[in-house]
Design an enzyme around this catalytic site. Structure first.
Site, short mmCIF file in Angstrom:
data_model
loop_
_atom_site.label_atom_id
_atom_site.label_comp_id
_atom_site.label_asym_id
_atom_site.label_seq_id
_atom_site.Cartn_x
_atom_site.Cartn_y
_atom_site.Cartn_z
N GLU A 23 -19.76 6.69 -4.03
CA GLU A 23 -21.27 7.18 -4.83
C GLU A 23 -21.19 8.96 -4.61
OE1 GLU A 23 -23.22 3.59 -6.37
OE2 GLU A 23 -22.87 3.79 -4.34
N LYS A 100 -28.20 3.37 -14.09
CA LYS A 100 -27.49 4.00 -13.26
C LYS A 100 -26.30 3.03 -13.59
CE LYS A 100 -25.45 4.25 -8.90
NZ LYS A 100 -25.92 3.49 -7.31
#
Length: 121
Positions: A23, A100
């Site tokens: 990420e 997200k």
């Protein structure tokens, strides 16, 4: 007194937030919804932008936070965004939702959303 709302929804920016190294390395899109609670009557009475929230400038400031220093938790990102909103003395309260949609969940899902609400101390 009932407060008015100024909202910016669906604000998109690329960030490198999350607990996994991938990420941080690859980044991903985050979507921000911000609702600010304030009294807009003075702005309306005088047709005066300085008496309300300039949502263009606010949007730019929020994107800088998302694109800025990475954090592990979406909750931390949401708090940083709320702090930016509360920097404006006219804002009494703020609600921030951080989406997200590409969260690393190995199952079908539509979105991950963290929503916080903060008031001026």
């Amino acid at each position: 007194m009932t407060l008015d709302r100024v909202s910016v929804t669906g604000l998109r920016a690329r960030g490198r937030h999350g607990v996994f190294q991938a990420e941080r390395d690859l980044g991903q899109e985050f979507v921000v919804d911000a609702t600010l609670f304030l009294d807009t009557r003075p702005a309306a009475a005088g047709d005066d932008l300085t008496q309300t929230v300039h949502y263009g400038e606010l949007s730019e400031a929020l994107v800088k936070v998302v694109e800025g220093d990475p954090v592990n938790l979406v909750e931390t990102l949401a708090q940083r965004l709320a702090d930016v909103c509360l920097d404006n003395d006219l804002v009494r309260e703020v609600e921030i939702s951080v989406h997200k949609p590409a969260a690393p969940i190995p199952l079908p899902f539509d979105d991950v959303i963290v929503t916080i609400r903060r008031s001026r101390a």
